[in-house]
Design a protein around this motif. Sequence first.
Motif, PDB file in Angstrom:
ATOM      1  N   SER A  10      14.618  14.805  64.126  1.00 27.59           N
ATOM      2  CA  SER A  10      15.407  15.499  63.114  1.00 27.59           C
ATOM      3  C   SER A  10      15.686  16.929  63.539  1.00 27.59           C
ATOM      4  O   SER A  10      14.878  17.565  64.213  1.00 27.59           O
ATOM      5  N   GLU A  11      16.810  17.449  63.091  1.00 26.33           N
ATOM      6  CA  GLU A  11      17.128  18.855  63.329  1.00 26.33           C
ATOM      7  C   GLU A  11      16.433  19.748  62.314  1.00 26.33           C
ATOM      8  O   GLU A  11      16.378  20.961  62.474  1.00 26.33           O
ATOM      9  N   PHE A  12      15.895  19.142  61.259  1.00 24.70           N
ATOM     10  CA  PHE A  12      15.182  19.888  60.230  1.00 24.70           C
ATOM     11  C   PHE A  12      13.727  20.098  60.633  1.00 24.70           C
ATOM     12  O   PHE A  12      13.162  19.327  61.413  1.00 24.70           O
ATOM     13  N   ASP A  13      13.125  21.140  60.074  1.00 30.71           N
ATOM     14  CA  ASP A  13      11.702  21.402  60.299  1.00 30.71           C
ATOM     15  C   ASP A  13      10.906  20.933  59.086  1.00 30.71           C
ATOM     16  O   ASP A  13      11.326  21.120  57.941  1.00 30.71           O
ATOM     17  N   ARG A  14       9.726  20.363  59.359  1.00 27.16           N
ATOM     18  CA  ARG A  14       8.833  19.970  58.270  1.00 27.16           C
ATOM     19  C   ARG A  14       8.200  21.193  57.634  1.00 27.16           C
ATOM     20  O   ARG A  14       8.053  21.280  56.413  1.00 27.16           O
ATOM     21  N   ALA A  15       7.781  22.158  58.454  1.00 31.08           N
ATOM     22  CA  ALA A  15       7.125  23.369  57.970  1.00 31.08           C
ATOM     23  C   ALA A  15       7.356  24.482  58.978  1.00 31.08           C
ATOM     24  O   ALA A  15       7.561  24.229  60.163  1.00 31.08           O
ATOM     25  N   ALA A  16       7.323  25.704  58.507  1.00 30.91           N
ATOM     26  CA  ALA A  16       7.529  26.848  59.384  1.00 30.91           C
ATOM     27  C   ALA A  16       6.298  27.131  60.225  1.00 30.91           C
ATOM     28  O   ALA A  16       5.168  26.832  59.825  1.00 30.91           O
ATOM     29  N   HIS A  17       6.515  27.725  61.403  1.00 30.28           N
ATOM     30  CA  HIS A  17       5.401  28.186  62.215  1.00 30.28           C
ATOM     31  C   HIS A  17       4.679  29.297  61.440  1.00 30.28           C
ATOM     32  O   HIS A  17       5.288  30.261  60.994  1.00 30.28           O
ATOM     33  N   VAL A  29      11.101  12.030  63.227  1.00 30.67           N
ATOM     34  CA  VAL A  29      10.123  12.727  64.058  1.00 30.67           C
ATOM     35  C   VAL A  29      10.414  14.215  63.914  1.00 30.67           C
ATOM     36  O   VAL A  29      11.518  14.673  64.249  1.00 30.67           O
ATOM     37  N   TYR A  30       9.440  14.968  63.405  1.00 34.11           N
ATOM     38  CA  TYR A  30       9.609  16.415  63.300  1.00 34.11           C
ATOM     39  C   TYR A  30       9.096  17.068  64.572  1.00 34.11           C
ATOM     40  O   TYR A  30       7.981  16.788  65.029  1.00 34.11           O
ATOM     41  N   LEU A  31       9.922  17.948  65.127  1.00 29.98           N
ATOM     42  CA  LEU A  31       9.535  18.706  66.313  1.00 29.98           C
ATOM     43  C   LEU A  31       9.073  20.095  65.888  1.00 29.98           C
ATOM     44  O   LEU A  31       9.268  20.514  64.744  1.00 29.98           O
ATOM     45  N   ASP A  32       8.457  20.808  66.815  1.00 25.77           N
ATOM     46  CA  ASP A  32       7.902  22.111  66.455  1.00 25.77           C
ATOM     47  C   ASP A  32       9.009  23.064  66.002  1.00 25.77           C
ATOM     48  O   ASP A  32      10.131  23.015  66.520  1.00 25.77           O
ATOM     49  N   PRO A  33       8.733  23.938  65.033  1.00 24.91           N
ATOM     50  CA  PRO A  33       9.772  24.784  64.452  1.00 24.91           C
ATOM     51  C   PRO A  33      10.234  25.926  65.338  1.00 24.91           C
ATOM     52  O   PRO A  33      11.231  26.582  65.019  1.00 24.91           O
ATOM     53  N   ARG A  34       9.541  26.186  66.444  1.00 21.68           N
ATOM     54  CA  ARG A  34       9.947  27.286  67.315  1.00 21.68           C
ATOM     55  C   ARG A  34      10.911  26.832  68.415  1.00 21.68           C
ATOM     56  O   ARG A  34      11.979  27.414  68.602  1.00 21.68           O
ATOM     57  N   GLU A  35      10.526  25.796  69.157  1.00 20.52           N
ATOM     58  CA  GLU A  35      11.318  25.380  70.310  1.00 20.52           C
ATOM     59  C   GLU A  35      12.012  24.034  70.138  1.00 20.52           C
ATOM     60  O   GLU A  35      12.847  23.657  70.952  1.00 20.52           O
ATOM     61  N   HIS A  36      11.657  23.307  69.098  1.00 23.17           N
ATOM     62  CA  HIS A  36      12.207  21.970  68.860  1.00 23.17           C
ATOM     63  C   HIS A  36      12.053  21.084  70.097  1.00 23.17           C
ATOM     64  O   HIS A  36      12.964  20.368  70.480  1.00 23.17           O
ATOM     65  N   GLU A  37      10.862  21.132  70.658  1.00 22.59           N
ATOM     66  CA  GLU A  37      10.575  20.306  71.832  1.00 22.59           C
ATOM     67  C   GLU A  37       9.313  19.462  71.647  1.00 22.59           C
ATOM     68  O   GLU A  37       9.254  18.328  72.122  1.00 22.59           O
ATOM     69  N   TYR A  38       8.329  19.991  70.951  1.00 26.15           N
ATOM     70  CA  TYR A  38       7.031  19.328  70.874  1.00 26.15           C
ATOM     71  C   TYR A  38       6.877  18.558  69.558  1.00 26.15           C
ATOM     72  O   TYR A  38       7.205  19.068  68.486  1.00 26.15           O
ATOM     73  N   ASN A  95     -10.806   8.143  75.906  1.00 25.03           N
ATOM     74  CA  ASN A  95     -10.755   9.545  76.327  1.00 25.03           C
ATOM     75  C   ASN A  95      -9.727  10.350  75.529  1.00 25.03           C
ATOM     76  O   ASN A  95      -8.802  10.933  76.083  1.00 25.03           O
ATOM     77  N   PRO A  96      -9.861  10.412  74.184  1.00 21.91           N
ATOM     78  CA  PRO A  96      -8.839  11.025  73.346  1.00 21.91           C
ATOM     79  C   PRO A  96      -8.720  12.537  73.527  1.00 21.91           C
ATOM     80  O   PRO A  96      -9.714  13.224  73.789  1.00 21.91           O
ATOM     81  N   VAL A  97      -7.494  13.040  73.344  1.00 20.00           N
ATOM     82  CA  VAL A  97      -7.245  14.478  73.427  1.00 20.00           C
ATOM     83  C   VAL A  97      -6.209  14.884  72.383  1.00 20.00           C
ATOM     84  O   VAL A  97      -5.343  14.090  72.005  1.00 20.00           O
ATOM     85  N   GLU A  98      -6.310  16.109  71.935  1.00 18.51           N
ATOM     86  CA  GLU A  98      -5.265  16.751  71.136  1.00 18.51           C
ATOM     87  C   GLU A  98      -4.581  17.752  72.040  1.00 18.51           C
ATOM     88  O   GLU A  98      -5.230  18.652  72.578  1.00 18.51           O
ATOM     89  N   GLU A  99      -3.298  17.630  72.228  1.00 21.24           N
ATOM     90  CA  GLU A  99      -2.565  18.549  73.095  1.00 21.24           C
ATOM     91  C   GLU A  99      -1.089  18.534  72.721  1.00 21.24           C
ATOM     92  O   GLU A  99      -0.613  17.636  72.022  1.00 21.24           O
ATOM     93  N   ALA A 100      -0.362  19.538  73.185  1.00 22.46           N
ATOM     94  CA  ALA A 100       1.079  19.573  72.944  1.00 22.46           C
ATOM     95  C   ALA A 100       1.737  18.393  73.656  1.00 22.46           C
ATOM     96  O   ALA A 100       1.435  18.105  74.820  1.00 22.46           O
ATOM     97  N   ILE A 101       2.635  17.697  72.927  1.00 18.69           N
ATOM     98  CA  ILE A 101       3.319  16.528  73.487  1.00 18.69           C
ATOM     99  C   ILE A 101       4.824  16.748  73.384  1.00 18.69           C
ATOM    100  O   ILE A 101       5.387  16.820  72.285  1.00 18.69           O
ATOM    101  N   SER A 102       5.476  16.876  74.514  1.00 18.62           N
ATOM    102  CA  SER A 102       6.917  17.115  74.542  1.00 18.62           C
ATOM    103  C   SER A 102       7.677  15.829  74.230  1.00 18.62           C
ATOM    104  O   SER A 102       7.299  14.742  74.670  1.00 18.62           O
ATOM    105  N   ILE A 103       8.774  15.978  73.506  1.00 18.40           N
ATOM    106  CA  ILE A 103       9.629  14.833  73.198  1.00 18.40           C
ATOM    107  C   ILE A 103      10.244  14.275  74.481  1.00 18.40           C
ATOM    108  O   ILE A 103      10.682  13.119  74.524  1.00 18.40           O
TER     109      ILE A 103
END
Length: 344
Positions: free
Chosen positions: A173-180, A211-220, A265-273
């Motif tokens: 989506s081009e919309f953001d779920r929440a602001a940074h 799918v909401y992407l990050d509000p700053r770069e719209h990549e993650y 082997n789970p991880v939390e990390e930034a995931i790029s679209i």
Amino acid sequence: MTKAKVSDLDFNNLGFGYHDLPYRYKAEYHDGQWQPGELTTDSTIHLSESAVALHYGQEVFEGLKAYRRKDGGVNIFRPDRNAHRMHNSAERLLMPPYPEDKFVEAVKEVVKDNQDFIPPYESGGSLYLRPLLISTSPEIGVHPGHDFLFTIFAMPVGAYYPGGLAPTAFVTSEFDRAAHGGTGQAKVGGNYAASMLPGDNAHKAGYSDVVYLDPREHEYIEELGSANFFGITKDGQFKTPKSPSILPSVTKYSLLALAEEMGMNPVEEAISIHDLDQFAEAGAMGTAAVISPVGSITHEGKKHVFFSETEVGPKTQALYDRLIGIQYGDQEGPEGWVQDVPLV
């Protein structure tokens, strides 16, 4: 509204809708302290037309479930985690948190006194609980309230996937779920109100949700609809996004622990679209469905298919079966994950 009757319910075809059950829990905050709470049959909330909750969104809520075991007993899944998350959400909105121990006790009271409405084990349903904390103070300026209401109500809900897990399609989506730096980590109504338009657009285009992407770069990747995202890499690693604007899902952290138990082997990390090719399987995770398998994600017109658009992947299925087994009491889980509700 007419009170629900057990005799009117078909536990095998409940869906996910509201039922006015006999009892709910209510407690009020006045003069700087919480007053004693109690069960009540009154399902109506009486508010001033200028209540802060109505005008400025000073409200937070939670969602959790109680499950009927095969032996007829009842489990609540990790209510302490929901109590703690509501505490954090309340602090973010300058609201007095309801004491976490009393939160858990109140949940158990609501479950016990509505026990006839808990779907039977074989139905695959559960009793969904909705704790809610709102500011009832009459204000017209933008100020935090000083009077509050805490309530918990419940309703029986059906199995999310009556015929088994079913993959669905998502679109960015081009919309953001929440602001940074906003309220993304808090469970507040405004986050969900903001999601209605992009969600409706996705549904009309034939997708399950966005799918909401990050509000700053719209990549993650941040969230999928109102759920957290996970992917399982081709070499079997469980990955989920890390971001300050993602709601800390109780289901997510439960699956992270189970993925560790299962050697993923789970991880939390930034995931790029742009890095979806690394995943053999993907899904959304949350209280309602536990896991919603993701068949595909479409980004900027390009469709990426994961394991299958029609069948759930084996590792996703294994995680789902393990967590569901714990919730319904069929499998032993980590200590403290389920709490028994004495029914007498």
